[in-house]
Motif scaffolding. Structure first.
Motif, mmCIF file in Angstrom:
data_model
loop_
_atom_site.group_PDB
_atom_site.id
_atom_site.type_symbol
_atom_site.label_atom_id
_atom_site.label_comp_id
_atom_site.label_asym_id
_atom_site.label_seq_id
_atom_site.Cartn_x
_atom_site.Cartn_y
_atom_site.Cartn_z
ATOM 1 N N PHE A 1 -8.198 63.688 102.080
ATOM 2 C CA PHE A 1 -9.094 63.004 102.687
ATOM 3 C C PHE A 1 -9.476 63.712 103.863
ATOM 4 O O PHE A 1 -10.688 63.957 104.459
ATOM 5 C CB PHE A 1 -8.910 61.600 103.126
ATOM 6 C CG PHE A 1 -8.760 60.644 101.819
ATOM 7 C CD1 PHE A 1 -9.932 60.313 101.186
ATOM 8 C CD2 PHE A 1 -7.412 60.331 101.616
ATOM 9 C CE1 PHE A 1 -9.531 59.624 100.203
ATOM 10 C CE2 PHE A 1 -7.201 59.645 100.359
ATOM 11 C CZ PHE A 1 -8.318 59.019 99.588
ATOM 12 N N VAL A 2 -8.643 64.460 104.684
ATOM 13 C CA VAL A 2 -9.030 65.040 106.065
ATOM 14 C C VAL A 2 -9.161 66.517 105.640
ATOM 15 O O VAL A 2 -9.597 67.388 106.445
ATOM 16 C CB VAL A 2 -7.742 64.996 107.144
ATOM 17 C CG1 VAL A 2 -7.499 63.626 107.176
ATOM 18 C CG2 VAL A 2 -6.386 65.580 106.303
ATOM 19 N N GLU A 3 -8.750 67.236 104.553
ATOM 20 C CA GLU A 3 -8.978 68.439 104.342
ATOM 21 C C GLU A 3 -9.644 68.587 102.970
ATOM 22 O O GLU A 3 -9.450 68.320 101.945
ATOM 23 C CB GLU A 3 -7.627 69.159 103.946
ATOM 24 C CG GLU A 3 -7.799 70.783 103.574
ATOM 25 C CD GLU A 3 -8.267 71.432 104.763
ATOM 26 O OE1 GLU A 3 -8.943 72.487 105.053
ATOM 27 O OE2 GLU A 3 -7.736 71.235 106.051
ATOM 28 N N PRO A 4 -11.101 68.979 103.208
ATOM 29 C CA PRO A 4 -11.981 68.993 101.864
ATOM 30 C C PRO A 4 -11.703 70.040 100.877
ATOM 31 O O PRO A 4 -12.238 69.894 99.632
ATOM 32 C CB PRO A 4 -13.394 69.304 102.674
ATOM 33 C CG PRO A 4 -13.463 69.675 103.854
ATOM 34 C CD PRO A 4 -11.782 69.663 104.330
ATOM 35 N N GLY A 5 -10.927 71.176 101.209
ATOM 36 C CA GLY A 5 -11.036 72.047 100.325
ATOM 37 C C GLY A 5 -11.920 73.485 100.538
ATOM 38 O O GLY A 5 -12.608 73.237 101.340
ATOM 39 N N PRO A 6 -11.790 74.454 99.892
ATOM 40 C CA PRO A 6 -10.974 74.589 98.634
ATOM 41 C C PRO A 6 -9.431 74.923 99.138
ATOM 42 O O PRO A 6 -9.349 75.006 100.148
ATOM 43 C CB PRO A 6 -11.622 75.965 98.030
ATOM 44 C CG PRO A 6 -12.313 76.789 99.264
ATOM 45 C CD PRO A 6 -12.708 75.597 100.150
ATOM 46 N N PHE A 7 -8.648 74.719 98.095
ATOM 47 C CA PHE A 7 -7.238 74.614 98.502
ATOM 48 C C PHE A 7 -6.423 75.968 97.863
ATOM 49 O O PHE A 7 -5.125 76.083 97.842
ATOM 50 C CB PHE A 7 -6.469 73.295 97.761
ATOM 51 C CG PHE A 7 -7.142 72.348 98.256
ATOM 52 C CD1 PHE A 7 -6.857 71.885 99.475
ATOM 53 C CD2 PHE A 7 -7.858 71.418 97.402
ATOM 54 C CE1 PHE A 7 -7.581 70.642 99.776
ATOM 55 C CE2 PHE A 7 -8.333 70.348 97.823
ATOM 56 C CZ PHE A 7 -8.458 69.817 99.050
ATOM 57 N N PRO B 1 -3.403 76.150 94.187
ATOM 58 C CA PRO B 1 -4.904 75.840 94.536
ATOM 59 C C PRO B 1 -5.590 74.677 94.161
ATOM 60 O O PRO B 1 -6.697 74.219 94.269
ATOM 61 C CB PRO B 1 -5.611 76.984 93.483
ATOM 62 C CG PRO B 1 -4.562 77.085 92.451
ATOM 63 C CD PRO B 1 -3.227 76.948 92.862
ATOM 64 N N THR B 2 -4.545 73.719 93.587
ATOM 65 C CA THR B 2 -5.237 72.207 93.144
ATOM 66 C C THR B 2 -4.865 71.598 94.281
ATOM 67 O O THR B 2 -4.059 71.688 95.326
ATOM 68 C CB THR B 2 -4.368 71.771 91.914
ATOM 69 O OG1 THR B 2 -3.079 71.676 92.452
ATOM 70 C CG2 THR B 2 -4.536 72.717 90.718
ATOM 71 N N LEU B 3 -5.864 70.442 94.478
ATOM 72 C CA LEU B 3 -5.714 69.454 95.460
ATOM 73 C C LEU B 3 -4.038 68.582 95.263
ATOM 74 O O LEU B 3 -3.515 68.403 96.310
ATOM 75 C CB LEU B 3 -6.683 68.216 95.370
ATOM 76 C CG LEU B 3 -6.749 67.000 96.164
ATOM 77 C CD1 LEU B 3 -6.411 67.537 97.396
ATOM 78 C CD2 LEU B 3 -7.673 66.150 95.984
ATOM 79 N N ALA B 4 -3.704 68.437 94.005
ATOM 80 C CA ALA B 4 -2.553 67.778 93.745
ATOM 81 C C ALA B 4 -1.473 68.694 94.175
ATOM 82 O O ALA B 4 -0.507 68.067 94.955
ATOM 83 C CB ALA B 4 -2.402 67.508 92.298
#
Length: 198
Positions: A116-122, A129-132
Motif C-alpha cells: 500500500f505504501v510502495e506502488p511499485g514496480p518492484f 520483482p513481484t509484489l508478493a
C-alpha cells in the motif's frame, strides 16, 4: 518405614496462558511508552505551578491503569520537587521512547503494509520483482526489528515503573537515574542522527 509427605506445588501456567500474558504485557508497555511524553509535557508545567499533588496522581493512574501495577500508598504524597524531578525524568524517557515507537510504525508501514505504501514496480526491491515476494521479504526482515523495538519499550516502561515507585516512597535503586540518563542519551543520539538524514 519412612512416610512421604505430599507437598503442594504451584501449577505452572500453560503455554497459551503465558503467551497471552506476554502479549498483554507487551501491548501495555507500548501504550504506556506512547503516553509518557504527552503526560510529561503536561505534568512538568503543572508541577512547576504547584499542582504536585494532582500530578503525582496522574502518574499513579498511568502506572496502575496502563501497566496494571499496584497503586501508590495514598498516605504518602511526594513533594513538589520530587514531582518536578519525576516529570523531567519522564520527559527524557518519553523522548527516548519515540525511537522504538517510530521504528515500529515504520516497520508496520514498510513491512505489513508494504504494497500500500510502495506502488511499485518492484524489480529492484528486496524479494522482487513481484509484489508478493517484495511484501514477504520486507515483512520477514521487519519482524526481528519489531521485536527489538517492543523489547526496548518494555525496558523503558520497566525503568519508568521503578521511577514511579520511587516517586511514591519506594527505595530508589542506585542504578535508576544513570540508566534513565543513558537511555535518554541513546535516544537523543538516534533522533539527532535520523534528523541529519532528512
Amino acid at each position: 518405614m519412612p512416610t512421604t509427605v505430599d507437598t503442594p506445588h504451584r501449577a505452572r501456567p500453560s503455554r497459551p496462558r503465558r503467551a497471552h500474558r506476554v502479549v498483554r504485557s507487551t501491548i501495555r508497555s507500548l501504550i504506556y511508552c506512547a503516553a509518557l511524553l504527552p503526560v510529561a509535557l503536561v505534568a512538568l508545567p503543572a508541577g512547576l505551578l504547584g499542582q504536585g499533588r494532582s500530578v503525582a496522581g496522574w502518574w499513579d493512574v498511568l502506572h496502575t491503569r496502563l501497566l496494571g501495577a499496584h497503586g501508590a500508598d495514598p498516605t504518602r504524597r511526594p513533594g513538589p520537587v520530587a514531582v518536578v524531578n519525576h516529570a523531567l525524568l519522564s520527559l527524557l524517557l518519553g523522548t527516548a521512547a519515540l525511537v522504538p515507537l517510530g521504528a515500529i510504525l515504520l516497520i508496520v508501514a514498510r513491512g505489513a503494509l508494504y504494497g500500500f505504501v510502495e506502488p511499485g514496480p518492484f524489480d529492484n526491491s528486496w524479494g522482487g520483482p513481484t509484489l508478493a515476494g517484495a511484501w514477504l521479504a520486507h515483512f520477514l526482515i521487519g519482524i526481528p526489528f519489531a521485536l527489538a523495538g517492543l523489547a526496548a519499550l518494555a525496558g523503558i516502561a520497566a525503568v519508568h515503573h521503578r521511577l514511579t515507585l520511587a516517586l511514591h516512597g519506594a527505595r530508589r535503586a542506585p542504578w535508576l537515574v544513570p540508566a534513565t540518563a543513558l537511555v535518554a542519551l541513546f535516544g537523543a543520539l538516534v533522533i539527532f542522527a535520523w534528523s541529519r538524514q532528512l
